[in-house]
Design a protein around this motif. Structure first.
Motif, PDB file in Angstrom:
ATOM      1  N   GLU A  66      -6.905 -42.197  42.093  1.00  0.00           N
ATOM      2  CA  GLU A  66      -6.737 -41.017  41.246  1.00  0.00           C
ATOM      3  C   GLU A  66      -6.044 -39.886  42.004  1.00  0.00           C
ATOM      4  N   ALA A  67      -6.454 -39.657  43.238  1.00  0.00           N
ATOM      5  CA  ALA A  67      -5.852 -38.589  44.040  1.00  0.00           C
ATOM      6  C   ALA A  67      -4.366 -38.853  44.295  1.00  0.00           C
ATOM      7  N   VAL A  68      -4.032 -40.090  44.635  1.00  0.00           N
ATOM      8  CA  VAL A  68      -2.628 -40.446  44.901  1.00  0.00           C
ATOM      9  C   VAL A  68      -1.799 -40.252  43.631  1.00  0.00           C
ATOM     10  N   CYS A  69      -2.306 -40.732  42.512  1.00  0.00           N
ATOM     11  CA  CYS A  69      -1.561 -40.607  41.253  1.00  0.00           C
ATOM     12  C   CYS A  69      -1.386 -39.150  40.854  1.00  0.00           C
ATOM     13  N   ARG A  70      -2.433 -38.357  41.003  1.00  0.00           N
ATOM     14  CA  ARG A  70      -2.329 -36.929  40.637  1.00  0.00           C
ATOM     15  C   ARG A  70      -1.296 -36.212  41.507  1.00  0.00           C
ATOM     16  N   ARG A  71      -1.265 -36.535  42.799  1.00  0.00           N
ATOM     17  CA  ARG A  71      -0.249 -35.937  43.679  1.00  0.00           C
ATOM     18  C   ARG A  71       1.154 -36.312  43.221  1.00  0.00           C
TER      19      ARG A  71
END
Length: 99
Positions: A66-71
């Protein structure tokens, strides 16, 4: 290793670019242990990214994905037309579940 599916929502007729997997992979940090990213632009009902991560737990892998995608969605001009709906571990069906 965990396979996490990131379900995307396309805004205003946006199409997932051919290089989407490479773009998202480029936003992963070494310590996040993202091994591979695949893109499925024709996923139903919305496009899907598959992130393969090494991690201590399924929940940890989901949070990292989720963090990678949001970035990536926030910073990449090529992905501006998309929003993240969910990041969940892909759970394989049991063999012969339909029999």
């Amino acid at each position: 290793m965990y396979l996490i599916h990131a379900q995307l929502m396309a805004r205003s007729g946006a199409f997932l670019p051919e290089e989407a997997a490479a773009i998202v992979r480029g936003f992963a940090r070494a310590e996040e242990r993202v091994e591979y990213v695949s893109a499925h632009p024709e996923g139903f009902p919305q496009p899907v990214l598959g992130l393969y991560l090494l991690g201590g737990s399924r929940r940890e892998a989901e949070l990292v994905a989720e963090a990678v995608c949001r970035r990536a969605l926030a910073a990449s001009p090529q992905l501006q037309g998309f929003a993240l709906l969910a990041c969940r571990a892909a759970v394989p069906r049991e063999p012969f579940a339909d029999f």
